[in-house]
Design an enzyme around this catalytic site. Structure first.
Site, PDB file in Angstrom:
ATOM      1  N   ARG A  54       0.861  -1.307   0.256  1.00 17.51           N
ATOM      2  CA  ARG A  54       0.082  -0.026  -0.201  1.00 17.51           C
ATOM      3  C   ARG A  54       0.932   1.148   0.113  1.00 17.51           C
ATOM      4  NH1 ARG A  54      -2.881  -0.380   4.774  1.00 17.51           N
ATOM      5  NH2 ARG A  54      -1.593   1.046   5.755  1.00 17.51           N
ATOM      6  N   TYR A 106     -11.845  22.606 -11.357  1.00 16.16           N
ATOM      7  CA  TYR A 106     -12.357  21.331 -11.619  1.00 16.16           C
ATOM      8  C   TYR A 106     -13.551  21.100 -10.353  1.00 16.16           C
ATOM      9  CZ  TYR A 106     -13.424  16.230 -11.751  1.00 16.16           C
ATOM     10  OH  TYR A 106     -14.069  15.150 -11.599  1.00 16.16           O
ATOM     11  N   ASP A 179      -3.009  22.361  -9.881  1.00 14.39           N
ATOM     12  CA  ASP A 179      -3.532  21.185 -10.859  1.00 14.39           C
ATOM     13  C   ASP A 179      -3.088  21.461 -12.342  1.00 14.39           C
ATOM     14  OD1 ASP A 179      -4.877  19.668 -12.276  1.00 14.39           O
ATOM     15  OD2 ASP A 179      -6.639  19.767 -11.080  1.00 14.39           O
ATOM     16  N   LYS A 204      -5.968  11.406 -17.454  1.00 15.81           N
ATOM     17  CA  LYS A 204      -6.302  12.375 -18.760  1.00 15.81           C
ATOM     18  C   LYS A 204      -5.209  12.200 -19.576  1.00 15.81           C
ATOM     19  CE  LYS A 204      -9.784  13.814 -16.344  1.00 15.81           C
ATOM     20  NZ  LYS A 204     -10.965  13.255 -16.282  1.00 15.81           N
TER      21      LYS A 204
HETATM   22  N1  PLP Z   1      -8.423  17.957 -12.306  1.00 10.67           N
HETATM   23  C1  PLP Z   1      -8.916  18.190 -13.379  1.00 10.67           C
HETATM   24  C2  PLP Z   1      -8.600  19.224 -14.247  1.00 10.67           C
HETATM   25  C3  PLP Z   1      -9.693  17.202 -13.987  1.00 10.67           C
HETATM   26  O1  PLP Z   1     -10.411  17.490 -15.184  1.00 10.67           O
HETATM   27  C4  PLP Z   1     -10.053  15.844 -13.322  1.00 10.67           C
HETATM   28  C5  PLP Z   1     -11.262  15.063 -13.674  1.00 10.67           C
HETATM   29  O2  PLP Z   1     -11.738  15.202 -14.628  1.00 10.67           O
HETATM   30  C6  PLP Z   1      -9.667  15.827 -11.978  1.00 10.67           C
HETATM   31  C7  PLP Z   1      -8.738  16.769 -11.383  1.00 10.67           C
HETATM   32  C8  PLP Z   1      -9.704  14.715 -11.140  1.00 10.67           C
HETATM   33  O3  PLP Z   1      -9.222  13.411 -11.707  1.00 10.67           O
HETATM   34  P1  PLP Z   1      -9.796  11.871 -11.662  1.00 10.67           P
HETATM   35  O4  PLP Z   1     -10.960  11.865 -12.632  1.00 10.67           O
HETATM   36  O5  PLP Z   1      -8.580  11.327 -11.952  1.00 10.67           O
HETATM   37  O6  PLP Z   1      -9.962  11.779 -10.051  1.00 10.67           O
END
Ligand code: PLP
Length: 384
Positions: A54, A106, A179, A204
């Protein structure tokens, strides 16, 4: 694991996964380690430092090393999702800590901050992160512990000036985490611009094939905050399966080709649609008319990303109708895969969203860009 030693380009680093060969078998692709536990030595120690999977499955290592290299970081950690990675950054804070986050970000993370992080005692303010003066006014010296950025920010693609924000935040004693999912490590390197932590939804562009959920954090340095985040992962257990980590590495090996193609398509489609009579506005950092274009030019290199949004003059009904009539653009949420996706974004974000209801969010894949444009235009025609 510091990412400052590999002497070749990002393209070579990705294609060869840093050129690592498995020492035991000479395999050019690293093995998948499925073991959950590791043998103790007769002296009661753990000879290679691994105790339990883990905390530290060896399958994560090539991915983490590659991310460290691309982001020029000190250490990377893989997580079971982008959300797990992002929330670990907030879980590393303490009750009463003040946090600044963007109004445009997000939506699911914004909801988590509102639904959970505030209940646990974080003081979160959502501000306009495109304006450095606004940021400077909201920083509370020694009380603000974290400035969270997302740039370009979903789904309006707002651009934040990472270097300027980091300067202000650090002067006030706050960390900066970014992010950078939509910029990818290829177009922008937040740590090089002064950020402390960079986060990716590896679901992504890193993986790029819409078949793995994973996330990652990369830090500029090892410090008490990072060690706490590392504990959030190992004790909370938000880790990916070894199979997902291996599949993620396979996806990453072609990321430079995919991202280049997605950027070129997004730029082309944004320029073409900007002229269209049915389109009220195209939101894309690569357009000179876009508010964040000048900063994007400074901090993004090699393209402005594969994401754009289009606002239609005839409003929500037109947007939903157009999304229903595309053939190549697949009507689905998410982004960064090889297949192009389209989404009436306000429908998924729900109440409180800053997303206008006339907006279609488009994730450009790697199909032929002329065919993608034609497909969108024919869908547009069915409404006019
Ligand atoms: N940050 C962004 C800009 C995203 O578009 C997303 C998901 O769409 C996330 C974070 C979250 O990622 P995950 O779906 O892998 O949890």
């Amino acid at each position: 694991m510091s990412g400052k030693t590999y002497p070749y380009s990002a393209a070579t680093a990705l294609a060869q996964s840093l050129g690592k060969i498995d020492q035991e078998t000479q395999a050019v692709v690293p093995p998948i380690h499925v073991a959950t536990t590791y043998l103790r030595g007769t002296d009661n120690s753990y000879p290679n430092g691994r105790v339990y999977s883990r905390a530290d499955n060896p399958t994560y290592q090539p991915v983490e090393a590659l991310l460290c290299q691309l982001e020029q970081g000190h250490e990377a950690l893989l997580f079971g999702s982008g959300m797990a990675a992002a929330t670990a950054v907030f879980q590393g804070l303490r009750p009463g800590d003040h946090v600044l986050a963007p109004k445009v970000m997000y939506w699911s993370l914004r909801n988590w901050l509102l639904n959970f992080a505030t209940d646990w005692g974080l003081q979160i303010e959502f501000i306009d992160m495109t304006d450095v003066d606004t940021l400077a006014r909201h920083l509370q010296p020694q009380r603000t512990k974290l400035v969270w950025l997302e740039t370009p920010g979903n789904p309006l693609w707002c651009v934040s000036d990472i270097a300027a924000i980091a300067e202000h935040a650090h002067a006030a004693g706050a960390k900066v985490a970014v992010d950078s999912t939509c910029a990818t490590p290829l177009l922008s390197q937040p740590l090089v611009l002064g950020a402390d932590i960079v986060m990716h939804s590896a679901t992504k562009y890193l993986n790029g094939h819409s078949d793995v959920i994973a996330g990652a954090l990369i830090t500029a340095r090892d410090d008490a905050y990072w060690q706490r985040i590392r504990l959030v992962r190992s004790q909370g257990g938000a880790v990916p399966s070894p199979h997902d980590a291996a599949q993620l590495l396979r996806g990453m090996r072609t990321m430079h080709l995919r991202v280049r193609e997605s950027c070129s398509t997004a730029q082309f489609i944004a320029e073409q649609l900007e002229q269209h009579e049915a389109v009220a506005e195209v939101l894309y950092p690569g357009l000179p008319s876009f508010a964040g274009h000048a900063i994007a030019r400074q901090q993004m290199h090699g393209g402005f990303g594969g994401m754009l949004s289009v606002r239609l003059r005839d409003g929500a009904a037109a947007a939903i109708h157009v999304a229903a009539h595309t053939r190549l653009w697949k009507r689905a949420t998410s982004l960064g895969g090889v297949e192009s996706l389209i989404e009436h974004r306000a429908s998924i974000e729900g109440t409180g969203t800053p997303c206008p209801d006339d907006l279609l969010r488009m994730s450009c894949g790697i199909e032929d860009k002329h065919e993608l444009l034609e497909d969108f235009l024919q869908a547009l025609k069915t409404f006019i």
